[in-house]
Design a protein around this motif. Structure first.
Motif, PDB file in Angstrom:
ATOM      1  N   SER A   1      -1.366 -44.973  22.145  1.00  0.00           N
ATOM      2  CA  SER A   1      -1.113 -45.831  20.988  1.00  0.00           C
ATOM      3  C   SER A   1       0.374 -45.784  20.664  1.00  0.00           C
ATOM      4  CB  SER A   1      -1.915 -45.318  19.784  1.00  0.00           C
ATOM      5  OG  SER A   1      -1.326 -45.727  18.571  1.00  0.00           O
ATOM      6  N   GLY A   2       0.984 -46.925  20.502  1.00  0.00           N
ATOM      7  CA  GLY A   2       2.407 -46.953  20.167  1.00  0.00           C
ATOM      8  C   GLY A   2       2.709 -46.225  18.881  1.00  0.00           C
ATOM      9  N   ASN A   3       1.838 -46.361  17.886  1.00  0.00           N
ATOM     10  CA  ASN A   3       2.073 -45.682  16.613  1.00  0.00           C
ATOM     11  C   ASN A   3       2.061 -44.165  16.765  1.00  0.00           C
ATOM     12  OD1 ASN A   3       2.477 -47.901  14.886  1.00  0.00           O
ATOM     13  ND2 ASN A   3       0.278 -48.257  14.718  1.00  0.00           N
ATOM     14  N   CYS A   4       1.201 -43.656  17.638  1.00  0.00           N
ATOM     15  CA  CYS A   4       1.171 -42.209  17.898  1.00  0.00           C
ATOM     16  C   CYS A   4       2.346 -41.787  18.779  1.00  0.00           C
ATOM     17  CB  CYS A   4      -0.149 -41.826  18.555  1.00  0.00           C
ATOM     18  SG  CYS A   4      -1.593 -42.123  17.516  1.00  0.00           S
ATOM     19  N   TYR A   5       2.687 -42.635  19.723  1.00  0.00           N
ATOM     20  CA  TYR A   5       3.811 -42.330  20.619  1.00  0.00           C
ATOM     21  C   TYR A   5       5.121 -42.187  19.851  1.00  0.00           C
ATOM     22  CZ  TYR A   5       7.403 -43.197  24.166  1.00  0.00           C
ATOM     23  OH  TYR A   5       8.528 -43.136  24.958  1.00  0.00           O
ATOM     24  N   LYS A   6       5.295 -42.978  18.791  1.00  0.00           N
ATOM     25  CA  LYS A   6       6.493 -42.826  17.948  1.00  0.00           C
ATOM     26  C   LYS A   6       6.647 -41.369  17.507  1.00  0.00           C
ATOM     27  CE  LYS A   6       5.697 -47.155  15.439  1.00  0.00           C
ATOM     28  NZ  LYS A   6       5.328 -47.675  14.108  1.00  0.00           N
ATOM     29  N   VAL A   7       5.546 -40.809  17.042  1.00  0.00           N
ATOM     30  CA  VAL A   7       5.566 -39.444  16.523  1.00  0.00           C
ATOM     31  C   VAL A   7       5.879 -38.458  17.643  1.00  0.00           C
ATOM     32  CG1 VAL A   7       4.197 -37.655  15.391  1.00  0.00           C
ATOM     33  CG2 VAL A   7       3.951 -40.055  14.684  1.00  0.00           C
ATOM     34  N   LYS A   8       5.241 -38.631  18.790  1.00  0.00           N
ATOM     35  CA  LYS A   8       5.485 -37.749  19.932  1.00  0.00           C
ATOM     36  C   LYS A   8       6.946 -37.810  20.367  1.00  0.00           C
ATOM     37  CE  LYS A   8       3.705 -34.930  23.025  1.00  0.00           C
ATOM     38  NZ  LYS A   8       3.095 -33.650  22.634  1.00  0.00           N
ATOM     39  N   LEU A   9       7.507 -39.005  20.385  1.00  0.00           N
ATOM     40  CA  LEU A   9       8.898 -39.177  20.816  1.00  0.00           C
ATOM     41  C   LEU A   9       9.862 -38.471  19.868  1.00  0.00           C
ATOM     42  CD1 LEU A   9      10.908 -40.385  22.775  1.00  0.00           C
ATOM     43  CD2 LEU A   9      10.718 -42.575  21.561  1.00  0.00           C
TER      44      LEU A   9
ATOM     45  N   ILE B   1       5.545 -40.733   8.826  1.00  0.00           N
ATOM     46  CA  ILE B   1       5.603 -39.452   9.533  1.00  0.00           C
ATOM     47  C   ILE B   1       6.959 -39.251  10.197  1.00  0.00           C
ATOM     48  CG2 ILE B   1       4.663 -38.137  11.478  1.00  0.00           C
ATOM     49  CD1 ILE B   1       1.911 -39.376  10.790  1.00  0.00           C
ATOM     50  N   ILE B   2       7.450 -40.269  10.892  1.00  0.00           N
ATOM     51  CA  ILE B   2       8.729 -40.057  11.595  1.00  0.00           C
ATOM     52  C   ILE B   2       9.904 -39.994  10.634  1.00  0.00           C
ATOM     53  CG2 ILE B   2       7.848 -40.967  13.774  1.00  0.00           C
ATOM     54  CD1 ILE B   2       9.505 -43.489  13.340  1.00  0.00           C
ATOM     55  N   ASN B   3       9.795 -40.648   9.466  1.00  0.00           N
ATOM     56  CA  ASN B   3      10.833 -40.476   8.445  1.00  0.00           C
ATOM     57  C   ASN B   3      10.844 -39.033   7.953  1.00  0.00           C
ATOM     58  OD1 ASN B   3      12.415 -42.974   7.077  1.00  0.00           O
ATOM     59  ND2 ASN B   3      10.564 -43.705   8.095  1.00  0.00           N
ATOM     60  N   TYR B   4       9.677 -38.469   7.750  1.00  0.00           N
ATOM     61  CA  TYR B   4       9.578 -37.076   7.312  1.00  0.00           C
ATOM     62  C   TYR B   4      10.164 -36.139   8.358  1.00  0.00           C
ATOM     63  CZ  TYR B   4       7.535 -32.565   6.146  1.00  0.00           C
ATOM     64  OH  TYR B   4       7.364 -31.234   5.871  1.00  0.00           O
TER      65      TYR B   4
ATOM     66  N   ARG C   1      20.510 -46.296   5.745  1.00  0.00           N
ATOM     67  CA  ARG C   1      19.121 -45.839   5.652  1.00  0.00           C
ATOM     68  C   ARG C   1      18.208 -47.000   5.255  1.00  0.00           C
ATOM     69  NH1 ARG C   1      16.192 -40.536   3.695  1.00  0.00           N
ATOM     70  NH2 ARG C   1      18.037 -39.538   4.549  1.00  0.00           N
ATOM     71  N   ALA C   2      18.685 -47.842   4.361  1.00  0.00           N
ATOM     72  CA  ALA C   2      17.900 -49.020   3.979  1.00  0.00           C
ATOM     73  C   ALA C   2      17.726 -49.960   5.170  1.00  0.00           C
ATOM     74  CB  ALA C   2      18.573 -49.749   2.825  1.00  0.00           C
ATOM     75  N   ARG C   3      18.739 -50.050   6.037  1.00  0.00           N
ATOM     76  CA  ARG C   3      18.615 -50.865   7.255  1.00  0.00           C
ATOM     77  C   ARG C   3      17.523 -50.308   8.173  1.00  0.00           C
ATOM     78  NH1 ARG C   3      20.863 -55.505   5.809  1.00  0.00           N
ATOM     79  NH2 ARG C   3      23.127 -55.411   5.502  1.00  0.00           N
ATOM     80  N   VAL C   4      17.440 -48.981   8.242  1.00  0.00           N
ATOM     81  CA  VAL C   4      16.373 -48.362   9.029  1.00  0.00           C
ATOM     82  C   VAL C   4      15.017 -48.797   8.483  1.00  0.00           C
ATOM     83  CG1 VAL C   4      15.232 -46.176   9.587  1.00  0.00           C
ATOM     84  CG2 VAL C   4      17.730 -46.369   9.778  1.00  0.00           C
ATOM     85  N   LEU C   5      14.849 -48.714   7.171  1.00  0.00           N
ATOM     86  CA  LEU C   5      13.596 -49.113   6.549  1.00  0.00           C
ATOM     87  C   LEU C   5      13.330 -50.603   6.748  1.00  0.00           C
ATOM     88  CD1 LEU C   5      13.824 -47.102   3.209  1.00  0.00           C
ATOM     89  CD2 LEU C   5      12.264 -46.673   5.114  1.00  0.00           C
ATOM     90  N   GLU C   6      14.389 -51.393   6.693  1.00  0.00           N
ATOM     91  CA  GLU C   6      14.255 -52.832   6.894  1.00  0.00           C
ATOM     92  C   GLU C   6      13.610 -53.130   8.247  1.00  0.00           C
ATOM     93  OE1 GLU C   6      17.230 -56.560   6.116  1.00  0.00           O
ATOM     94  OE2 GLU C   6      18.037 -54.886   7.282  1.00  0.00           O
ATOM     95  N   TRP C   7      14.077 -52.442   9.290  1.00  0.00           N
ATOM     96  CA  TRP C   7      13.516 -52.643  10.618  1.00  0.00           C
ATOM     97  C   TRP C   7      12.113 -52.061  10.733  1.00  0.00           C
ATOM     98  CZ3 TRP C   7      14.772 -56.148  13.909  1.00  0.00           C
ATOM     99  CH2 TRP C   7      16.079 -56.627  13.964  1.00  0.00           C
TER     100      TRP C   7
ATOM    101  N   ASP D   1      14.999 -47.573  15.948  1.00  0.00           N
ATOM    102  CA  ASP D   1      14.810 -47.857  17.376  1.00  0.00           C
ATOM    103  C   ASP D   1      13.497 -47.281  17.876  1.00  0.00           C
ATOM    104  OD1 ASP D   1      17.520 -49.100  18.051  1.00  0.00           O
ATOM    105  OD2 ASP D   1      18.109 -47.212  17.122  1.00  0.00           O
ATOM    106  N   VAL D   2      13.156 -46.075  17.434  1.00  0.00           N
ATOM    107  CA  VAL D   2      11.887 -45.467  17.831  1.00  0.00           C
ATOM    108  C   VAL D   2      10.724 -46.358  17.401  1.00  0.00           C
ATOM    109  CG1 VAL D   2      10.335 -43.505  17.483  1.00  0.00           C
ATOM    110  CG2 VAL D   2      12.796 -43.113  17.733  1.00  0.00           C
ATOM    111  N   SER D   3      10.765 -46.816  16.151  1.00  0.00           N
ATOM    112  CA  SER D   3       9.679 -47.633  15.618  1.00  0.00           C
ATOM    113  C   SER D   3       9.451 -48.900  16.437  1.00  0.00           C
ATOM    114  CB  SER D   3       9.956 -48.015  14.160  1.00  0.00           C
ATOM    115  OG  SER D   3       9.903 -46.886  13.328  1.00  0.00           O
ATOM    116  N   LEU D   4      10.536 -49.572  16.813  1.00  0.00           N
ATOM    117  CA  LEU D   4      10.398 -50.826  17.554  1.00  0.00           C
ATOM    118  C   LEU D   4      10.196 -50.610  19.047  1.00  0.00           C
ATOM    119  CD1 LEU D   4      10.462 -53.657  16.216  1.00  0.00           C
ATOM    120  CD2 LEU D   4      11.514 -51.934  14.786  1.00  0.00           C
ATOM    121  N   TYR D   5      10.745 -49.543  19.576  1.00  0.00           N
ATOM    122  CA  TYR D   5      10.614 -49.257  21.011  1.00  0.00           C
ATOM    123  C   TYR D   5       9.167 -48.987  21.398  1.00  0.00           C
ATOM    124  CZ  TYR D   5      11.066 -46.639  25.402  1.00  0.00           C
ATOM    125  OH  TYR D   5      10.918 -46.183  26.698  1.00  0.00           O
ATOM    126  N   ALA D   6       8.428 -48.324  20.518  1.00  0.00           N
ATOM    127  CA  ALA D   6       7.087 -47.849  20.858  1.00  0.00           C
ATOM    128  C   ALA D   6       6.196 -48.939  21.443  1.00  0.00           C
ATOM    129  CB  ALA D   6       6.438 -47.225  19.632  1.00  0.00           C
TER     130      ALA D   6
END
Length: 201
Positions: free
Chosen positions: A9-17, A69-72, A87-93, A158-163
């Motif tokens: 799952s891409g959403n889980c892979y984000k966390v693993k990465l 989770i990845i923000n934490y 940081r707001a740009r990160v959230l925007e993406w 980048d992690v969020s969109l790459y997944a």
């Protein structure tokens, strides 16, 4: 800490990465969506929404939603900028990923990869293509100007969109039509500590 998830799952892979790139020790427990493991009473006590990933912290706290989770996890690291606007740009993406990217690219991939493209889902699969291509086009515009989504440095945006982008072909999307996105995918793969989905399947 422990993570409950499915690495495919891409959403889980984000966390693993992020865990891998930050060198955070953790225990990973595979949860099979197809076998109903996210709908058990035990799992629903952890996340009433019945979705993975779920992060179990050493102090007993439970955190769900992949981008939360990845923000934490990234707090205090180079993956999460301290500058207010950046940081707001990160959230925007990350909001873009959840509302304008994931509902198309990830869902099309799920229908094809997880469900095996059943005939009764084919129309839904086709309906996701336009939105997915639009999302990739938005990314193409930005990545034609900067090497990473929020500028010169690699972040959890980048992690969020790459997944899901790097496996978009599994949902019927051809990245060859998006050269800046394709170059960015390779750039992300070259980041220190990078791990692939395939390493854990």
């Amino acid at each position: 800490m422990k993570v409950l998830g499915d690495i495919a799952s891409g959403n889980c892979y984000k966390v693993k990465l992020v865990l891998a790139q930050l060198g955070i020790a953790h225990e990973w427990t595979h949860v099979a969506i197809g076998r109903g493991e996210t709908r058990t009473a035990e799992f629903l006590r952890l996340n009433p929404n019945g979705k993975i990933p779920v992060l179990l912290l050493d102090n007993g706290e439970v955190l769900s939603e992949s981008n939360a989770i990845i923000n934490y996890l990234a707090e205090g690291s180079p993956l999460l900028p301290t500058d207010r606007l950046t940081r707001a740009r990160v959230l925007e993406w990350q909001f873009f990923e959840q509302y304008s990217h994931e509902p198309y690219i990830a869902v099309a991939r799920f229908i094809n990869r997880y469900l095996g493209m059943p005939e009764h889902k084919r129309a839904e699969f086709e309906s996701k293509q336009t939105g997915g291509l639009k999302a990739l086009g938005v990314m193409e515009q930005q990545l034609g100007k900067t090497p990473f989504l929020v500028g010169e440095h690699y972040t959890i945006a980048d992690v969020s969109l790459y997944a899901y982008t790097h496996v978009a072909h599994e949902g019927g999307f051809d990245l060859a039509a998006f050269p800046a996105v394709s170059t960015w995918v390779e750039r992300v793969r070259q980041q220190p500590g990078h791990v692939t989905m395939e390493q854990f399947l």
